[in-house]
Design a protein around this motif. Structure first.
Motif, PDB file in Angstrom:
ATOM      1  N   MET A  73       0.824  -1.213   0.000  1.00  0.00           N
ATOM      2  CA  MET A  73       0.000   0.000   0.000  1.00  0.00           C
ATOM      3  C   MET A  73       0.855   1.258   0.000  1.00  0.00           C
ATOM      4  O   MET A  73       0.511   2.257  -0.628  1.00  0.00           O
ATOM      5  CB  MET A  73      -0.923   0.015   1.232  1.00  0.00           C
ATOM      6  N   THR A  74       1.970   1.235   0.743  1.00  0.00           N
ATOM      7  CA  THR A  74       2.858   2.397   0.782  1.00  0.00           C
ATOM      8  C   THR A  74       3.390   2.686  -0.621  1.00  0.00           C
ATOM      9  O   THR A  74       3.402   3.834  -1.073  1.00  0.00           O
ATOM     10  CB  THR A  74       4.042   2.129   1.740  1.00  0.00           C
ATOM     11  N   ASP A  75       3.841   1.628  -1.296  1.00  0.00           N
ATOM     12  CA  ASP A  75       4.338   1.805  -2.662  1.00  0.00           C
ATOM     13  C   ASP A  75       3.243   2.297  -3.606  1.00  0.00           C
ATOM     14  O   ASP A  75       3.463   3.192  -4.431  1.00  0.00           O
ATOM     15  CB  ASP A  75       4.874   0.463  -3.202  1.00  0.00           C
ATOM     16  N   LEU A  76       2.063   1.701  -3.480  1.00  0.00           N
ATOM     17  CA  LEU A  76       0.982   2.066  -4.399  1.00  0.00           C
ATOM     18  C   LEU A  76       0.573   3.524  -4.217  1.00  0.00           C
ATOM     19  O   LEU A  76       0.423   4.268  -5.185  1.00  0.00           O
ATOM     20  CB  LEU A  76      -0.225   1.134  -4.192  1.00  0.00           C
ATOM     21  N   ILE A  77       0.423   3.935  -2.947  1.00  0.00           N
ATOM     22  CA  ILE A  77       0.078   5.334  -2.663  1.00  0.00           C
ATOM     23  C   ILE A  77       1.167   6.242  -3.233  1.00  0.00           C
ATOM     24  O   ILE A  77       0.889   7.279  -3.837  1.00  0.00           O
ATOM     25  CB  ILE A  77      -0.062   5.555  -1.128  1.00  0.00           C
ATOM     26  N   GLY A  78       2.412   5.824  -3.059  1.00  0.00           N
ATOM     27  CA  GLY A  78       3.539   6.626  -3.542  1.00  0.00           C
ATOM     28  C   GLY A  78       3.511   6.832  -5.041  1.00  0.00           C
ATOM     29  O   GLY A  78       3.713   7.947  -5.530  1.00  0.00           O
ATOM     30  N   ILE A  79       3.229   5.792  -5.801  1.00  0.00           N
ATOM     31  CA  ILE A  79       3.234   5.980  -7.261  1.00  0.00           C
ATOM     32  C   ILE A  79       1.965   6.689  -7.737  1.00  0.00           C
ATOM     33  O   ILE A  79       2.013   7.479  -8.674  1.00  0.00           O
ATOM     34  CB  ILE A  79       3.478   4.652  -8.034  1.00  0.00           C
ATOM     35  N   LEU A  80       0.838   6.437  -7.064  1.00  0.00           N
ATOM     36  CA  LEU A  80      -0.399   7.149  -7.463  1.00  0.00           C
ATOM     37  C   LEU A  80      -0.232   8.653  -7.275  1.00  0.00           C
ATOM     38  O   LEU A  80      -0.773   9.447  -8.043  1.00  0.00           O
ATOM     39  CB  LEU A  80      -1.594   6.674  -6.628  1.00  0.00           C
ATOM     40  N   ASP A  81       0.524   9.009  -6.239  1.00  0.00           N
ATOM     41  CA  ASP A  81       0.693  10.434  -5.931  1.00  0.00           C
ATOM     42  C   ASP A  81       1.565  11.154  -6.962  1.00  0.00           C
ATOM     43  O   ASP A  81       1.689  12.373  -6.918  1.00  0.00           O
ATOM     44  CB  ASP A  81       1.292  10.578  -4.516  1.00  0.00           C
ATOM     45  N   THR A  82       2.172  10.401  -7.878  1.00  0.00           N
ATOM     46  CA  THR A  82       2.983  11.057  -8.909  1.00  0.00           C
ATOM     47  C   THR A  82       2.186  11.290 -10.200  1.00  0.00           C
ATOM     48  O   THR A  82       2.733  11.769 -11.187  1.00  0.00           O
ATOM     49  CB  THR A  82       4.229  10.208  -9.271  1.00  0.00           C
ATOM     50  N   LEU A  83       0.909  10.928 -10.208  1.00  0.00           N
ATOM     51  CA  LEU A  83       0.112  11.092 -11.426  1.00  0.00           C
ATOM     52  C   LEU A  83      -0.375  12.529 -11.626  1.00  0.00           C
ATOM     53  O   LEU A  83      -0.433  13.025 -12.745  1.00  0.00           O
ATOM     54  CB  LEU A  83      -1.113  10.162 -11.397  1.00  0.00           C
ATOM     55  N   ILE A  84      -0.761  13.182 -10.527  1.00  0.00           N
ATOM     56  CA  ILE A  84      -1.438  14.481 -10.594  1.00  0.00           C
ATOM     57  C   ILE A  84      -0.850  15.417  -9.555  1.00  0.00           C
ATOM     58  O   ILE A  84      -0.591  14.996  -8.427  1.00  0.00           O
ATOM     59  CB  ILE A  84      -2.950  14.334 -10.281  1.00  0.00           C
ATOM     60  N   SER A  85      -0.672  16.668  -9.908  1.00  0.00           N
ATOM     61  CA  SER A  85      -0.221  17.660  -8.928  1.00  0.00           C
ATOM     62  C   SER A  85      -1.407  18.083  -8.060  1.00  0.00           C
ATOM     63  O   SER A  85      -2.560  17.846  -8.422  1.00  0.00           O
ATOM     64  CB  SER A  85       0.346  18.878  -9.645  1.00  0.00           C
ATOM     65  N   PRO A  86      -1.117  18.715  -6.905  1.00  0.00           N
ATOM     66  CA  PRO A  86      -2.231  19.164  -6.051  1.00  0.00           C
ATOM     67  C   PRO A  86      -3.215  20.070  -6.790  1.00  0.00           C
ATOM     68  O   PRO A  86      -4.402  20.072  -6.476  1.00  0.00           O
ATOM     69  CB  PRO A  86      -1.524  19.924  -4.922  1.00  0.00           C
ATOM     70  N   SER A  87      -2.741  20.816  -7.792  1.00  0.00           N
ATOM     71  CA  SER A  87      -3.659  21.710  -8.509  1.00  0.00           C
ATOM     72  C   SER A  87      -4.341  21.010  -9.685  1.00  0.00           C
ATOM     73  O   SER A  87      -5.085  21.622 -10.436  1.00  0.00           O
ATOM     74  CB  SER A  87      -2.908  22.956  -8.985  1.00  0.00           C
ATOM     75  N   GLY A  88      -4.087  19.722  -9.857  1.00  0.00           N
ATOM     76  CA  GLY A  88      -4.825  18.979 -10.881  1.00  0.00           C
ATOM     77  C   GLY A  88      -4.063  18.785 -12.180  1.00  0.00           C
ATOM     78  O   GLY A  88      -4.613  18.281 -13.161  1.00  0.00           O
ATOM     79  N   LYS A  89      -2.791  19.198 -12.220  1.00  0.00           N
ATOM     80  CA  LYS A  89      -1.992  19.054 -13.429  1.00  0.00           C
ATOM     81  C   LYS A  89      -1.537  17.610 -13.611  1.00  0.00           C
ATOM     82  O   LYS A  89      -1.084  16.989 -12.648  1.00  0.00           O
ATOM     83  CB  LYS A  89      -0.757  19.969 -13.307  1.00  0.00           C
ATOM     84  N   ILE A  90      -1.664  17.104 -14.827  1.00  0.00           N
ATOM     85  CA  ILE A  90      -1.207  15.738 -15.092  1.00  0.00           C
ATOM     86  C   ILE A  90       0.313  15.721 -15.192  1.00  0.00           C
ATOM     87  O   ILE A  90       0.904  16.502 -15.932  1.00  0.00           O
ATOM     88  CB  ILE A  90      -1.830  15.193 -16.395  1.00  0.00           C
ATOM     89  N   THR A 124       2.705   3.419 -18.553  1.00  0.00           N
ATOM     90  CA  THR A 124       3.426   2.240 -18.072  1.00  0.00           C
ATOM     91  C   THR A 124       4.892   2.573 -17.810  1.00  0.00           C
ATOM     92  O   THR A 124       5.435   2.266 -16.742  1.00  0.00           O
ATOM     93  CB  THR A 124       3.293   1.090 -19.090  1.00  0.00           C
ATOM     94  N   ASP A 125       5.522   3.239 -18.766  1.00  0.00           N
ATOM     95  CA  ASP A 125       6.933   3.609 -18.600  1.00  0.00           C
ATOM     96  C   ASP A 125       7.120   4.524 -17.391  1.00  0.00           C
ATOM     97  O   ASP A 125       8.043   4.341 -16.586  1.00  0.00           O
ATOM     98  CB  ASP A 125       7.459   4.324 -19.862  1.00  0.00           C
ATOM     99  N   TYR A 126       6.230   5.505 -17.279  1.00  0.00           N
ATOM    100  CA  TYR A 126       6.355   6.483 -16.200  1.00  0.00           C
ATOM    101  C   TYR A 126       6.223   5.814 -14.835  1.00  0.00           C
ATOM    102  O   TYR A 126       7.060   6.000 -13.953  1.00  0.00           O
ATOM    103  CB  TYR A 126       5.299   7.568 -16.380  1.00  0.00           C
ATOM    104  N   LEU A 127       5.176   4.993 -14.671  1.00  0.00           N
ATOM    105  CA  LEU A 127       4.974   4.362 -13.362  1.00  0.00           C
ATOM    106  C   LEU A 127       6.116   3.414 -13.014  1.00  0.00           C
ATOM    107  O   LEU A 127       6.560   3.361 -11.858  1.00  0.00           O
ATOM    108  CB  LEU A 127       3.629   3.631 -13.317  1.00  0.00           C
ATOM    109  N   HIS A 128       6.604   2.696 -14.015  1.00  0.00           N
ATOM    110  CA  HIS A 128       7.731   1.805 -13.722  1.00  0.00           C
ATOM    111  C   HIS A 128       8.986   2.601 -13.351  1.00  0.00           C
ATOM    112  O   HIS A 128       9.756   2.174 -12.490  1.00  0.00           O
ATOM    113  CB  HIS A 128       7.995   0.858 -14.897  1.00  0.00           C
ATOM    114  N   SER A 129       9.180   3.763 -13.979  1.00  0.00           N
ATOM    115  CA  SER A 129      10.376   4.546 -13.640  1.00  0.00           C
ATOM    116  C   SER A 129      10.235   5.149 -12.242  1.00  0.00           C
ATOM    117  O   SER A 129      11.179   5.174 -11.459  1.00  0.00           O
ATOM    118  CB  SER A 129      10.634   5.634 -14.697  1.00  0.00           C
TER     119      SER A 129
END
Lengths: 475, 475
Positions: free
Chosen positions: B237-254, B355-360
Motif C-alpha cells: 500500500m505504501t508503494d501504491l500510494i507513492g506511485i499514485l501520488d505522482t500522477l497528478i499535482s495538487p492543482s490537478g496538473k497531469i 506504463t513507462d512512467y509508473l515503472h520509472s
C-alpha cells in the motif's frame, strides 16, 4: 510428579487430540466476527458455548453482562457477555487468571482462502480456519490443560481462573470497565495473569515480554460534487492519496514530525538481548515469502518489528474497491491507517502530531475539499521484566516440554489488554504464546498446526506446575 | 403537420406519461448490471424485455448472438444478445438508426442511495432509479416517439432502426464485432446514427458534438508477506500510494510526461464557440455543490471538462474498504485509475507513457515489491461537425419543442460507441441528449426528471420529422 505429567502428555497425544480437534472445529464453525453487527447472534452463541464447556468441567462460571455498544448510526447493540470461571479456591495455592478471546476477524472465502474459513480443515498437519490460532485453539489448549489434570484425577497445582471475552478484535469494548468493576472481587485473589493471544517468532517456543500499542486513524476527504464532472473539481481521491503519501518515505521512514523523536533509545542491554535471539534472516525472508526486508541485520530488523513505531495504510473506504473497471469519482473517501506505539510514545500526543501534520500538509495543497482526521483507537504499548519469577517459570516449563530455552520476544502487533491488566489490577502478567510464527493471524488461510496445538497444551500443563513452585515473597 | 404533432404532444403529456413511467419502472426493476456476472440472467431478461416490446409494436426484431465473454478466471459467460429492430422500409425515406443501451452501473442502497435503486421512485418530479437516465428512459423515449406516430396512425417520416445493447457500462464487449459483421447488411441502408446516451449542460437542451475517450489502468503492487509483520517489509500500500501520488499535482496538473503535449491546441474558433455557450459558473458551482472549481473562467472550465485530458483515481482493490478499523496489511493491492482521452491523444501511446512512467517512478523507490501496470480499456475520443445537416435538424427540432437554440456541447465522459460507429460504418452521427445535467449518472441517486422524459419524447418526435426533410445530396 514428572512421571504423572508424562502420562498425561501421552494421554493427550494419543487419545485426546481428535477430541481437541473436534472441539476446535465446533468453535471455528461459529462465525464469531465481532466487527460484523449482523453476526452478533453468533457471537452470543460463542460465549454461551464457552460458558457451557467450563460449566461441564465443574468450574464456577459467570456470564458477565458488560452492557451495550453504540453503533455509528446511533443504534445500540448488546455486547457479548464476558465469561469468567474458577477452578479451585485453595488459599495456599497461587491463583492464575488466563485471559483469552473467542471473537475473530472477518473472513470470506473470496478474500483468498484456500478452504472455507469457518470449516476447520486439516492439511499436512495444519488446521486451517478463521480464529484457529487467534485465539480459539490457545483458549482450548488451556481448557485441555485443566481437563488433563482432571482426567488423571490430579488436583490442579494452582487455582485457575478464566476471563474470556468476545470483542477483542474490535478493541475489547466493555472489557476495561468490567475489569475495573471486578478489580477488588474476581481479580483481588489473582496472583498472575497469563495471556496466550500471540505467536512464536520461529519454530522455537517463545515468551513474549512486550507489545506495541496502536493509534488507528481515519482521514476523510469530502467533496459534494457529483461523479460526472472530471476535470472541473479537485477530486477527493487525489487529495487523499496526496496526504497519505506524506506519511512514510519510500524506504519506510515515518515522516510525521515528533513521532520518531519520542521513541526510547535502544540500550546496550537491549542490543545484546536482540543479538542473543536465534533468528535467521534468510530463513525468515523465505518463510514470509519476500525477497528483501527493510533492514539487513537482525538487531535492526527485530528492533523495527518490536520497539520502533510503524505506519501502515490499511485501505480506503468509499472508493471503488470491487473487481472490474468502474469510472466513479467518489465524493467522500476515508483512509484507514495506524501507527504502532512503543515506549515512550503517548497516544494523546500522537493524535495531535498526526492531526496537525495532515492538516498542514492538506492546507499546502490549497484544496477546496474538506479534511477530517479522527483517532478511533489509542492503545498504549506494554513491557514486562524477563527476569520476573513468572518468566523464569515459563522458561522452565519450555525447557521441560521442548528441551530448549525460549526466544524472548516482543510482539509487533497490539494486545491492549496486557496494558489494561497492568494498569488496572497491578498484577504481574506473562504472555505465553503457542501459535506458530506463520499462522496468518488476521489474514487469509489462518491456521494452527497440530504440533503447536498438542505441544502447546503440554506446555500449559507444565506451566501450571512450574507456577505453583514460585515462592511467595510478599505473603 | 405541426398541428398533428401538437396533438401528439398533448396525447403524451396527458395520457401516456403514467404508461411511460410504468414502463420505466418495469425496466429499472430489472437489475441489468453488466459488470456483475451474477446478474447476467437479469441482463438476458432485460434484452428479451426490450425485444418483446419492439415486437409488440410491429417492428422486425432480431436478438443477435454476440458470443461469450472471457472472465479473469478463464471461465466464459454468454454475452447479452444485441437487440436490432426496424420500423418502416421505404426506400424514398431516410433511415435513422437509434443506438441505446439497457445495462446499468452497479448500485447498492448502502452506497448512499436515498431510495431503493431498483425501485423507481418519484419525488418532486424526479424519477429516481439506477439506469433511469443512463440509458433506460432515453431508449424508452425513442420507443414512445415511434408509438406516438403509431397511436395517431401516422406514417413514420423516416425509417427507424434500433440497436440496443447490454454491455455498454463495461466496454461494449462484442458490439464492435457485431457492427463490423453487419456493416454491409443492417447498417448499409442506414443514413444517420443517433445516440442519446448523454446529458444536457444546463436547463437548456443541448446537442453533443464530441466525447472524450478513456484509457483505464490497473496498477497492481504485490508482495507475498503475511499480514503480521508491520515494520519489516515495505508494504504494497505504501508503494501504491507513492506511485499514485505522482500522477497528478495538487492543482490537478497531469504529471505523466507526454500526455499534455499530445493535446491539440485550442483554436480561436473553438475559443469563440465556448464563449458563446450560456453557462453560469456560480450557478454551476451551486448545482454540483462545490465551493471552488479548478478554473475560474468559463472557457478554461469547459475546455478542461471536454477537450483536455484528466486523470481520476477511482479506488483500490484488495485493500481494506469496509467500515470499521481492521489492521490488515494487504499483500496485493490494485489501484484503478483512468485518463480521459482527447484529440490528438493516441491510446496506444498513452499506454506506453503511463506504463513507462509508473515503472520509472517505482524503480526510484527501490522497493522489493512487484509492480504490474495494465491498460484494460483504450477508447478514442470522437468529434462531429456542428454545421452538418443532422445537427441543423437537431437545432430546428429543439427550437420547435423548447423555443430556444441548443447549447452545443461536448461530453467529458466517454461514449466509445460514437467513435466505433464513425470508424466502422462511415455514417454521420449525432448525439442528442435528453438527460438533465444533474442526473447523477454512475453515482448514487441517479434520476430522470418527469420534465425531461416528457419533453425529450416530444423532441424525438419532432426530430424524426426534421430529419425527414434533410435534402439528399449524394443519392
Amino acid at each position: 510428579q514428572y512421571f504423572t505429567l508424562l502420562v498425561c502428555f501421552l494421554h493427550i497425544e494419543h487419545s485426546d487430540f481428535p477430541t481437541g480437534r473436534n472441539m476446535l472445529r465446533d468453535w471455528v464453525a461459529i462465525e464469531s466476527d465481532s466487527s460484523n453487527v449482523q453476526k452478533r447472534p453468533e457471537l452470543h452463541r460463542m460465549m454461551e458455548t464457552v460458558a457451557q464447556k467450563l460449566r461441564l468441567m465443574g468450574g464456577t462460571v459467570q456470564l458477565v453482562d458488560i452492557g451495550e455498544q453504540e453503533l455509528p448510526d446511533g443504534q445500540t447493540l448488546e455486547l457479548p457477555k464476558v465469561v469468567t470461571a474458577q477452578f479451585g479456591n485453595v488459599s495456599s495455592k497461587h491463583t492464575v487468571c488466563i485471559y483469552g478471546h473467542v471473537d475473530v476477524q472477518p473472513a470470506k472465502l473470496e478474500d483468498g482462502w484456500a478452504t472455507d474459513p469457518y470449516n476447520l480443515t486439516e492439511i499436512n498437519g495444519n488446521l486451517y480456519g478463521r480464529g484457529a490460532s487467534d485465539n480459539k485453539a490457545p483458549v482450548l489448549a488451556w481448557i485441555h490443560a485443566v481437563e488433563a489434570y482432571q482426567a488423571l484425577s490430579m488436583d490442579l497445582p494452582v487455582n485457575v481462573k478464566f476471563v474470556i471475552e468476545g470483542m477483542e478484535e474490535t478493541g475489547s469494548n466493555g472489557l476495561d470497565a468490567m475489569i475495573m468493576a471486578q478489580r477488588d472481587t474476581f481479580f483481588s485473589e489473582v496472583d498472575y495473569i497469563i495471556i496466550s493471544d500471540c505467536g512464536w517468532l520461529s519454530r522455537r517456543p517463545a515468551l513474549t515480554y512486550g507489545t506495541r500499542g496502536n493509534c488507528y486513524f481515519f482521514a476523510e476527504v469530502q467533496d459534494l460534487h457529483s461523479g460526472v464532472y472530471g476535470g472541473t473539481v479537485i477530486e477527493p481521491m487525489t487529495d487523499l492519496i496526496g496526504i497519505l503519501d506524506t506519511l512514510i518515505s519510500p524506504s519506510g521512514k515515518i515522516l510525521i514530525p515528533g513521532i520518531r523523536e519520542a521513541v526510547a533509545p535502544l540500550s546496550d542491554e537491549e542490543w545484546k538481548m536482540y543479538q542473543d535471539i536465534q533468528f535467521d534472516m534468510d530463513n525468515y525472508k523465505n518463510k514470509i515469502g519476500v525477497n528483501q526486508l527493510m533492514y539487513s541485520n537482525k538487531v535492526d530488523l527485530l528492533a523495527h518489528m518490536w520497539r520502533y513505531p510503524t505506519v501502515s495504510i490499511h485501505g480506503i473506504e468509499g472508493a471503488f474497491s470491487d473487481p472490474g473497471s468502474k469510472t466513479v469519482i467518489p465524493a467522500k473517501v476515508t483512509a484507514k491507517f495506524s501507527i504502532r506505539q512503543v515506549p515512550d510514545m503517548d497516544p494523546a500526543m500522537v493524535k495531535k502530531q498526526v492531526t496537525d501534520y495532515l492538516h498542514s500538509v492538506f492546507a499546502k495543497r490549497r484544496s477546496p475539499n474538506k479534511l477530517k482526521v479522527t483517532m478511533v483507537i489509542g492503545a498504549k504499548p506494554w513491557l514486562a521484566d524477563t527476569h520476573h519469577p513468572l518468566y523464569e517459570a515459563g522458561k522452565a516449563a519450555i525447557k521441560r516440554v521442548f528441551n530448549t530455552d525460549p526466544d524472548l520476544i516482543r510482539e509487533g502487533g497490539t494486545i491492549p489488554i496486557a496494558r489494561t491488566f497492568q494498569d488496572v489490577t497491578g498484577k504481574s502478567i506473562i504472555m505465553m504464546p503457542i501459535g506458530g510464527f506463520d499462522d496468518g493471524l488476521h489474514s487469509q488461510n489462518e491456521k494452527m498446526s497440530r504440533y503447536n496445538y498438542i505441544e502447546g497444551t503440554k506446555l500449559f500443563i507444565a506451566y501450571l506446575n512450574e507456577v505453583s513452585q514460585i515462592k511467595r515473597t510478599s505473603v
